[in-house]
Write a protein that holds these residues in place. Structure first.
Motif, PDB file in Angstrom:
ATOM      1  N   THR A   1     -30.098 -16.158  43.529  1.00  0.00           N
ATOM      2  CA  THR A   1     -29.866 -14.768  43.126  1.00  0.00           C
ATOM      3  C   THR A   1     -28.445 -14.403  43.565  1.00  0.00           C
ATOM      4  O   THR A   1     -27.716 -15.253  44.093  1.00  0.00           O
ATOM      5  CB  THR A   1     -30.867 -13.798  43.808  1.00  0.00           C
TER       6      THR A   1
ATOM      7  N   ARG B   1     -25.263 -14.121  38.703  1.00  0.00           N
ATOM      8  CA  ARG B   1     -25.279 -13.053  37.695  1.00  0.00           C
ATOM      9  C   ARG B   1     -23.938 -12.918  36.991  1.00  0.00           C
ATOM     10  O   ARG B   1     -23.795 -12.118  36.068  1.00  0.00           O
ATOM     11  CB  ARG B   1     -25.582 -11.703  38.360  1.00  0.00           C
TER      12      ARG B   1
ATOM     13  N   ASP C   1     -21.408 -11.431  38.188  1.00  0.00           N
ATOM     14  CA  ASP C   1     -21.019 -10.044  38.415  1.00  0.00           C
ATOM     15  C   ASP C   1     -19.635 -10.067  39.067  1.00  0.00           C
ATOM     16  O   ASP C   1     -19.490 -10.037  40.287  1.00  0.00           O
ATOM     17  CB  ASP C   1     -22.070  -9.389  39.320  1.00  0.00           C
TER      18      ASP C   1
ATOM     19  N   LYS D   1     -24.369 -23.386  36.469  1.00  0.00           N
ATOM     20  CA  LYS D   1     -25.395 -22.737  35.626  1.00  0.00           C
ATOM     21  C   LYS D   1     -25.652 -23.539  34.366  1.00  0.00           C
ATOM     22  O   LYS D   1     -24.781 -24.186  33.836  1.00  0.00           O
ATOM     23  CB  LYS D   1     -24.946 -21.320  35.256  1.00  0.00           C
TER      24      LYS D   1
ATOM     25  N   GLY E   1     -35.294  -5.524  36.312  1.00  0.00           N
ATOM     26  CA  GLY E   1     -34.945  -6.859  36.795  1.00  0.00           C
ATOM     27  C   GLY E   1     -35.733  -7.225  38.043  1.00  0.00           C
ATOM     28  O   GLY E   1     -36.830  -6.694  38.276  1.00  0.00           O
TER      29      GLY E   1
ATOM     30  N   SER F   1     -28.033  -4.087  37.629  1.00  0.00           N
ATOM     31  CA  SER F   1     -26.991  -4.884  38.261  1.00  0.00           C
ATOM     32  C   SER F   1     -25.805  -3.986  38.594  1.00  0.00           C
ATOM     33  O   SER F   1     -25.563  -2.969  37.928  1.00  0.00           O
ATOM     34  CB  SER F   1     -26.575  -6.040  37.348  1.00  0.00           C
TER      35      SER F   1
END
Lengths: 259, 259
Positions: free
Chosen positions: A220, A225, A227, A259, B12, B71
């Motif tokens: 996680t 993500r 981000d 990924k 999420g 997010s």
């Protein structure tokens, strides 16, 4: 019950944990040899009937198995100095060093006995579930080492030296390097007047999840993500510490690239 | 029992874990809003009596607290779009973003509600011990958020945005980056026909020891021993993979430099 007479060379973290465990399993520790007599005496004081031994000449010893539990870079020197009888088995406990390092000793029976765990003098561990990786110069020696290993653990894995090195490298990543990331996290918190204890539940859940789901599925956080705004904010937070910045950057980038 | 009416924006990992937990604590989830209707429906199906909501206009909603659990990089957009009544409290759940990000919303009462944990849809977690970091625009809002947080956790920490960012960076080091080191370890083992399971006892002991003794005292391995022969052997083992080599090298060097 099966019982071997064992001498241990070394009085560090592993020797301090292994010797009492072997005694509890019914074996007899005959001698503890160490270049550090204080440590050797401290270890002997925890054992039933072992003696401190100040040299590596085992030709008069009752030991059947000599376990070298010294730091990796001292094994060769010990192997060169040790004197044995012909039926004695000489093993080292290193994840990284090959079995052949023991060829420096005039020993007919050699082996590797590598318990995969992080040992500290001040903390007990359960040996029961610890994988013990074994290698031996000959079948008879392997059978003795298997019996010895099975007396303290349920998890015995015969393994050649090159695979054992892979295990050791993987162990360093998942233990020593991980522990250093905990240390960095602690330093960041302390610098901000916060306690490392706050991370306890997160750390416990991180490893539970990684072991339950596998590390890929368990990942996680901002990198997986992608981000980038958070990643940039964290890099800005870390900008005065080049080492922390680089550790954060290279691992985060590898998370994205994996990924 | 104290009970708030709550709407959640997001569906999420965090929203999926937090919404049922809040219901179990006696609160009522009124609505789940998500740009992903499939995820929103999946979450609503786990809840007692919540509705899927397709817009951010809460002026007709029964909710007293609106929790933005999206997010980090989507919070600003949500804050700009959301429409609220004057008594509603709007909070986000980010470790990194400041409280002031919610000033984009026309909200009188704003806050941050940041539970420090790694959440996955597929794995339950116990909220009881999870630290929840709180920040609020005003005292009345803080008191509501404290009551809300105490209904699911024993560990409540009021914290300003800059300290919360430090917590989040520390959390990334000790969770996401750590988990990636587990992944590298797994890959090394699999490449050598060995199973990640072998590392289970080592990983569990590593974190137990680090939490019990503190990471500095818990450290073991070749770097802290300055066993350069083993470090060199490991670098040689890793030489065909520049990223793994560099991760190993920079953290090991920092272990040595931190002694």
């Amino acid at each position: 019950m099966l019982s071997y007479k064992i001498s241990i060379i070394g009085s560090g973290n592993l020797a301090t944990r292994l010797a009492p465990e072997l005694e509890n399993a019914g074996h007899r520790i005959v001698e503890v040899c160490s270049r550090n007599p204080t440590n050797a005496k401290a270890l002997v004081s925890r054992l039933y009937n072992a003696n401190v031994k100040y040299d590596y000449d085992f030709t008069q010893s009752a030991a059947e198995i000599i376990i070298i539990a010294v730091s990796d870079d001292a094994i060769e020197e010990v192997a060169k100095e040790v004197a044995l009888n012909e039926n004695m088995i000489l093993v080292h406990t290193s994840g990284t060093r090959p079995l052949e390092l023991l060829n420096y000793a005039a020993a007919d029976h050699t082996g590797v006995f590598y318990p995969l765990q992080t040992f500290s003098k001040t903390k007990r561990v359960e040996f029961d579930e610890i994988p013990i990786f074994l290698e031996a110069s000959d079948g008879k020696t392997m059978r003795v080492l298997e019996k010895l290993a099975r007396s303290i653990s349920k998890k015995i894995v015969p393994l050649k030296s090159d695979q054992r090195k892979a295990v050791h490298v993987a162990a360093v990543f998942s233990c020593n390097l991980v522990n250093h990331l905990f240390r960095i996290a602690e330093e960041i918190l302390v610098e901000n007047n916060l306690s490392f204890d706050l991370l306890g539940p997160l750390i416990v859940e991180t490893i539970n999840k990684s072991l339950a789901l596998g590390p890929e599925a368990a990942q996680t956080g901002p990198a997986v993500r992608e981000d980038y705004e958070t990643l940039d904010a964290h890099m800005d937070f870390l900008k005065d510490n080049p080492v922390r910045s680089e550790i954060y950057r290279i691992i985060s980038q590898d998370i994205i690239d994996s990924k």
